[in-house]
Design a protein around this motif. Structure first.
Motif, PDB file in Angstrom:
ATOM      1  N   ARG A 267       2.805  -8.297 -11.861  1.00  0.00           N
ATOM      2  CA  ARG A 267       3.773  -7.268 -11.484  1.00  0.00           C
ATOM      3  C   ARG A 267       3.181  -5.868 -11.664  1.00  0.00           C
ATOM      4  O   ARG A 267       2.454  -5.611 -12.616  1.00  0.00           O
ATOM      5  N   ILE A 268       3.530  -4.997 -10.716  1.00  0.00           N
ATOM      6  CA  ILE A 268       3.065  -3.604 -10.748  1.00  0.00           C
ATOM      7  C   ILE A 268       4.274  -2.672 -10.798  1.00  0.00           C
ATOM      8  O   ILE A 268       5.201  -2.805  -9.987  1.00  0.00           O
ATOM      9  N   LEU A 269       4.264  -1.734 -11.744  1.00  0.00           N
ATOM     10  CA  LEU A 269       5.289  -0.698 -11.822  1.00  0.00           C
ATOM     11  C   LEU A 269       4.604   0.657 -11.671  1.00  0.00           C
ATOM     12  O   LEU A 269       3.702   1.000 -12.441  1.00  0.00           O
ATOM     13  N   ARG A 270       5.037   1.431 -10.688  1.00  0.00           N
ATOM     14  CA  ARG A 270       4.448   2.734 -10.402  1.00  0.00           C
ATOM     15  C   ARG A 270       5.168   3.813 -11.203  1.00  0.00           C
ATOM     16  O   ARG A 270       6.388   3.919 -11.168  1.00  0.00           O
ATOM     17  N   ASP A 271       4.392   4.627 -11.945  1.00  0.00           N
ATOM     18  CA  ASP A 271       4.971   5.672 -12.789  1.00  0.00           C
ATOM     19  C   ASP A 271       4.300   7.008 -12.468  1.00  0.00           C
ATOM     20  O   ASP A 271       3.211   7.307 -12.967  1.00  0.00           O
ATOM     21  N   PRO A 272       4.945   7.852 -11.642  1.00  0.00           N
ATOM     22  CA  PRO A 272       4.348   9.155 -11.302  1.00  0.00           C
ATOM     23  C   PRO A 272       4.764  10.277 -12.247  1.00  0.00           C
ATOM     24  O   PRO A 272       4.385  11.433 -12.024  1.00  0.00           O
ATOM     25  N   PHE A 273       5.514   9.986 -13.309  1.00  0.00           N
ATOM     26  CA  PHE A 273       6.102  11.046 -14.135  1.00  0.00           C
ATOM     27  C   PHE A 273       5.405  11.226 -15.483  1.00  0.00           C
ATOM     28  O   PHE A 273       5.345  12.344 -15.999  1.00  0.00           O
ATOM     29  N   SER A 274       4.890  10.159 -16.085  1.00  0.00           N
ATOM     30  CA  SER A 274       4.439  10.231 -17.480  1.00  0.00           C
ATOM     31  C   SER A 274       3.111  10.943 -17.658  1.00  0.00           C
ATOM     32  O   SER A 274       2.808  11.401 -18.765  1.00  0.00           O
ATOM     33  N   ALA A 275       2.285  11.023 -16.633  1.00  0.00           N
ATOM     34  CA  ALA A 275       0.953  11.621 -16.784  1.00  0.00           C
ATOM     35  C   ALA A 275       0.637  12.537 -15.609  1.00  0.00           C
ATOM     36  O   ALA A 275      -0.441  12.457 -15.020  1.00  0.00           O
ATOM     37  N   LYS A 276       1.587  13.389 -15.238  1.00  0.00           N
ATOM     38  CA  LYS A 276       1.357  14.299 -14.111  1.00  0.00           C
ATOM     39  C   LYS A 276       0.101  15.125 -14.338  1.00  0.00           C
ATOM     40  O   LYS A 276      -0.141  15.569 -15.479  1.00  0.00           O
ATOM     41  N   PRO A 277      -0.752  15.396 -13.319  1.00  0.00           N
ATOM     42  CA  PRO A 277      -0.577  15.035 -11.910  1.00  0.00           C
ATOM     43  C   PRO A 277      -1.109  13.645 -11.534  1.00  0.00           C
ATOM     44  O   PRO A 277      -1.354  13.374 -10.367  1.00  0.00           O
ATOM     45  N   HIS A 278      -1.327  12.792 -12.522  1.00  0.00           N
ATOM     46  CA  HIS A 278      -1.801  11.454 -12.237  1.00  0.00           C
ATOM     47  C   HIS A 278      -0.625  10.487 -12.083  1.00  0.00           C
ATOM     48  O   HIS A 278       0.482  10.747 -12.565  1.00  0.00           O
ATOM     49  N   VAL A 279      -0.915   9.398 -11.432  1.00  0.00           N
ATOM     50  CA  VAL A 279       0.068   8.328 -11.250  1.00  0.00           C
ATOM     51  C   VAL A 279      -0.406   7.116 -12.037  1.00  0.00           C
ATOM     52  O   VAL A 279      -1.553   6.681 -11.889  1.00  0.00           O
TER      53      VAL A 279
ATOM     54  N   GLY B 267       0.819  -1.210   0.000  1.00  0.00           N
ATOM     55  CA  GLY B 267       0.000   0.000   0.000  1.00  0.00           C
ATOM     56  C   GLY B 267       0.851   1.258   0.000  1.00  0.00           C
ATOM     57  O   GLY B 267       0.538   2.239  -0.682  1.00  0.00           O
ATOM     58  N   ALA B 268       1.948   1.243   0.762  1.00  0.00           N
ATOM     59  CA  ALA B 268       2.844   2.400   0.791  1.00  0.00           C
ATOM     60  C   ALA B 268       3.506   2.616  -0.565  1.00  0.00           C
ATOM     61  O   ALA B 268       3.711   3.753  -1.006  1.00  0.00           O
ATOM     62  N   TYR B 269       3.832   1.533  -1.253  1.00  0.00           N
ATOM     63  CA  TYR B 269       4.443   1.656  -2.585  1.00  0.00           C
ATOM     64  C   TYR B 269       3.454   2.248  -3.582  1.00  0.00           C
ATOM     65  O   TYR B 269       3.809   3.104  -4.402  1.00  0.00           O
ATOM     66  N   LEU B 270       2.191   1.828  -3.525  1.00  0.00           N
ATOM     67  CA  LEU B 270       1.195   2.352  -4.456  1.00  0.00           C
ATOM     68  C   LEU B 270       0.908   3.821  -4.196  1.00  0.00           C
ATOM     69  O   LEU B 270       0.723   4.606  -5.128  1.00  0.00           O
ATOM     70  N   ARG B 271       0.853   4.214  -2.929  1.00  0.00           N
ATOM     71  CA  ARG B 271       0.480   5.589  -2.597  1.00  0.00           C
ATOM     72  C   ARG B 271       1.617   6.579  -2.850  1.00  0.00           C
ATOM     73  O   ARG B 271       1.401   7.656  -3.403  1.00  0.00           O
ATOM     74  N   SER B 272       2.817   6.248  -2.420  1.00  0.00           N
ATOM     75  CA  SER B 272       3.903   7.230  -2.456  1.00  0.00           C
ATOM     76  C   SER B 272       5.155   6.757  -3.162  1.00  0.00           C
ATOM     77  O   SER B 272       6.102   7.526  -3.294  1.00  0.00           O
ATOM     78  N   GLY B 273       5.195   5.510  -3.602  1.00  0.00           N
ATOM     79  CA  GLY B 273       6.397   4.999  -4.242  1.00  0.00           C
ATOM     80  C   GLY B 273       7.452   4.557  -3.259  1.00  0.00           C
ATOM     81  O   GLY B 273       8.576   4.236  -3.664  1.00  0.00           O
ATOM     82  N   ASP B 274       7.137   4.519  -1.978  1.00  0.00           N
ATOM     83  CA  ASP B 274       8.087   4.079  -0.958  1.00  0.00           C
ATOM     84  C   ASP B 274       8.240   2.563  -1.046  1.00  0.00           C
ATOM     85  O   ASP B 274       7.330   1.815  -0.697  1.00  0.00           O
ATOM     86  N   ASP B 275       9.392   2.118  -1.531  1.00  0.00           N
ATOM     87  CA  ASP B 275       9.596   0.690  -1.729  1.00  0.00           C
ATOM     88  C   ASP B 275      10.516   0.068  -0.685  1.00  0.00           C
ATOM     89  O   ASP B 275      10.912  -1.098  -0.815  1.00  0.00           O
TER      90      ASP B 275
ATOM     91  N   GLU C  56      -5.818  -0.541  -2.930  1.00  0.00           N
ATOM     92  CA  GLU C  56      -5.600  -1.920  -3.364  1.00  0.00           C
ATOM     93  C   GLU C  56      -6.836  -2.493  -4.065  1.00  0.00           C
ATOM     94  O   GLU C  56      -6.728  -3.126  -5.121  1.00  0.00           O
ATOM     95  N   SER C  57      -8.018  -2.263  -3.499  1.00  0.00           N
ATOM     96  CA  SER C  57      -9.240  -2.772  -4.117  1.00  0.00           C
ATOM     97  C   SER C  57      -9.512  -2.085  -5.449  1.00  0.00           C
ATOM     98  O   SER C  57      -9.944  -2.718  -6.419  1.00  0.00           O
TER      99      SER C  57
END
Length: 346
Positions: A308-320, A29-37, A151-152
């Motif tokens: 597998r999940i890859l978090r990308d906060p850069f390609s569609a700012k302000p969306h993740v 959950g922390a990784y999805l919300r803030s990218g903290d891995d 997550e849901s």
């Protein structure tokens, strides 16, 4: 008063999650919300297929609870997956060994010398795994809201995308970077059927059922399938075709179609369950709009259990963006187990 309080949904439910799974869920959950891995990097959880190891691409495997939710959505979708043979593999391809020739035999007497009989040929069918992906997005402000069940939400979006993509590929996929659908193979008249093609039964009219005896084609389709396959056979058609078949009656005026009597029970046609798959073609001239067969024997779906999940906060700012990938393949494993109804004169 106590009974009413017990029946309301206001009381908190008891947690059904084992204590050992809680750190994994929080870290994901922390990784999805803030990218903290950091939580995922140092987490060690025993499991046969799922773990929290870091991939070379920087993505992470989803936690078991989210993965189970996505798998449940895929199973519940109106897809060939619901009736096909689904196997989990840890390789780049899955091989199926098929013996489609019978042993020859002969009659022996007490004194005569036994003669050698023919030996069947074993054929290997290789099902390569292809990468299926989804790319849902959410705003960072929404992810920052602790009341948002990320997550849901993620499981629902990914499951919906995957179900629609694989549902079409299992039926009409060309095998290029996707599974091979059973309708992509050549079709031949069932009287001249050979291995490597799917046999069909013609309705006797181009783009329609016969005007005089429309139900005869459905009966012929059922009994074109071998007896050993009919015990576990199912019909597959889309909603438009089902609407036409739903009106058919026998000689005594009884409907061939019967609706399920219990929740979750599929409708039945001539006693066999019907799977509504919208990716099946509509009734048209020379179309094969209805399939009938034992898809557990006739179609095999091979997939890797990890997602597998890859978090990308850069390609569609302000969306993740959340880039989800899964490897899956599918192909016909027994050409004798599936028959088609062709809306043609012959």
């Amino acid at each position: 008063m106590l009974d009413r309080k017990t029946m309301t949904a206001q009381r908190p439910v008891l947690s059904a999650t084992a204590e050992a799974d809680v750190p994994h869920k929080k870290a994901f959950g922390a990784y999805l919300r803030s990218g903290d891995d950091d939580g995922l990097r140092h987490l060690e959880i025993e499991g046969k297929a799922l773990n929290a190891s870091v991939s070379a691409e920087g993505g992470y495997l989803v936690d078991p609870q989210t993965s189970s939710t996505i798998s449940g959505v895929l199973r519940d979708a109106s897809s060939i997956r619901a009736i096909a043979n689904v196997v989990a593999v840890e390789a780049t391809a899955y091989d199926v060994l098929v013996d489609h020739n019978d042993f020859e035999h002969g009659w022996a007497t007490e004194a005569a010398t036994a003669t050698e009989t023919g030996t069947p040929q074993i054929e290997r069918i290789s099902i390569p795994l292809h990468e299926l992906s989804a790319l849902p997005k959410a705003s960072q402000r929404l992810l920052d809201d602790s009341a948002f069940d990320v997550e849901s939400w993620l499981a629902t979006r990914i499951g919906d995308k995957f179900a629609r993509a694989e549902g079409g590929a299992f039926i009409t996929g060309d095998g290029i970077d996707k599974p091979t659908g059973f309708l992509s193979y050549a079709t031949v008249d069932n009287d001249s059927w050979t291995w490597g093609a799917l046999g069909y039964v013609a309705t006797g009219a181009a783009g329609d059922f016969s005007a005089t005896e429309p139900a005869d084609a459905v009966v012929d389709l059922v009994y074109s399938l071998g007896a050993r396959y009919r015990a576990h056979a199912s019909f597959v058609m889309n909603s438009k075709t089902a609407g036409a078949v739903r009106k058919m009656k026998d000689a005594d005026g009884r409907f061939l179609w019967s609706d399920g009597l219990a929740a979750g029970e599929p409708a039945r046609l001539m006693g066999y369950p019907v799977l509504i798959a919208e990716d099946m073609p509509d009734i048209a001239a020379d179309s094969t709009a209805i399939a009938f067969g034992d898809f557990g024997a006739g179609y095999t779906i091979a997939e890797r259990p990890d997602l597998r999940i890859l978090r990308d906060p850069f390609s569609a700012k302000p969306h993740v963006l959340f880039y989800a990938t899964k490897r899956i393949g599918g192909d016909v494993s027994d050409f004798a187990a599936i028959k088609l109804l062709k809306f043609a004169v012959s």
